[in-house]
Design a protein around this motif. Structure first.
Motif, short mmCIF file in Angstrom:
data_model
loop_
_atom_site.label_atom_id
_atom_site.label_comp_id
_atom_site.label_asym_id
_atom_site.label_seq_id
_atom_site.Cartn_x
_atom_site.Cartn_y
_atom_site.Cartn_z
N TYR A 59 0.85 -1.18 0.00
CA TYR A 59 0.00 0.00 0.00
C TYR A 59 0.90 1.24 0.00
O TYR A 59 1.97 1.22 0.61
CB TYR A 59 -0.89 0.03 1.25
CG TYR A 59 -1.75 -1.20 1.43
CD1 TYR A 59 -1.26 -2.29 2.13
CD2 TYR A 59 -3.04 -1.25 0.92
CE1 TYR A 59 -2.04 -3.42 2.31
CE2 TYR A 59 -3.82 -2.38 1.10
CZ TYR A 59 -3.32 -3.45 1.79
OH TYR A 59 -4.10 -4.58 1.96
N TYR A 60 0.43 2.30 -0.67
CA TYR A 60 1.21 3.52 -0.77
C TYR A 60 0.33 4.75 -0.55
O TYR A 60 -0.84 4.77 -0.96
CB TYR A 60 1.86 3.64 -2.15
CG TYR A 60 2.78 2.50 -2.48
CD1 TYR A 60 2.33 1.37 -3.15
CD2 TYR A 60 4.12 2.55 -2.10
CE1 TYR A 60 3.18 0.31 -3.44
CE2 TYR A 60 4.98 1.50 -2.39
CZ TYR A 60 4.49 0.39 -3.06
OH TYR A 60 5.34 -0.65 -3.33
N ASP A 62 -0.83 8.37 -1.65
CA ASP A 62 -1.03 8.83 -3.03
C ASP A 62 0.17 9.59 -3.58
O ASP A 62 0.51 9.48 -4.77
CB ASP A 62 -2.27 9.71 -3.11
CG ASP A 62 -3.56 8.92 -3.03
OD1 ASP A 62 -4.62 9.53 -2.83
OD2 ASP A 62 -3.51 7.67 -3.16
N SER A 63 0.85 10.35 -2.75
CA SER A 63 1.93 11.22 -3.23
C SER A 63 3.15 10.46 -3.74
O SER A 63 4.01 11.04 -4.41
CB SER A 63 2.34 12.20 -2.13
OG SER A 63 2.79 11.50 -0.99
N LYS A 65 2.80 7.06 -5.06
CA LYS A 65 2.39 5.98 -5.95
C LYS A 65 3.04 6.13 -7.32
O LYS A 65 3.07 7.21 -7.89
CB LYS A 65 0.87 5.96 -6.10
CG LYS A 65 0.14 5.37 -4.91
CD LYS A 65 -1.37 5.36 -5.14
CE LYS A 65 -2.09 4.78 -3.95
NZ LYS A 65 -3.57 4.82 -4.12
#
Length: 124
Positions: A59-60, A62-63, A65
């Motif tokens: 999981y990441y 958003d900034s 990804k």
């Protein structure tokens, strides 16, 4: 108790890459969830990426990804954070963390073991 030691930080220009490593001490229980957090000067610590170690699900935030990749080497008890196309806003102290048993959520509360941090500085 897991001991975590980060390495690999440094100074790079925007667009560059770095690979962070987080090694767990020997004879320790490898947690089901490991993560990287970061804290920039004057800002709160934020979650960046986490990995479910039994399944390699990641999981990441958003900034990051598409630019960062978290991975693990179970045999070496090491978690990595590959960071590409770095931006000045990625400048921060980066911390490795191990989650409490049964949890893998992005808040600090869910992680009870932390490394000492490694500094990443990205210049424009």
């Amino acid at each position: 108790q897991v001991q975590l030691v980060e390495s690999g930080g440094g100074s790079v220009e925007a667009g560059g890459s770095l690979r962070l490593s987080c090694a767990a001490s020997e004879n320790t229980y490898w947690r089901d969830c490991m993560a990287w957090f970061r804290q920039a000067p004057g800002k709160e610590r934020e979650w960046v990426a986490r990995i479910l170690t039994p399944s390699d699900v990641t999981y990441y935030v958003d900034s990051v990804k598409g630019r960062f990749t978290i991975s693990q080497d179970y045999g070496k008890k090491t978690v990595y954070l590959e960071m590409n196309t770095l931006k000045p806003e990625d400048t921060a102290m980066y911390y490795c963390a191990a989650a409490r048993r049964g949890y893998c959520l992005p808040g600090e509360y869910y992680f009870d073991t932390w490394g000492q941090g490694t500094q990443v500085t990205v210049s424009s």
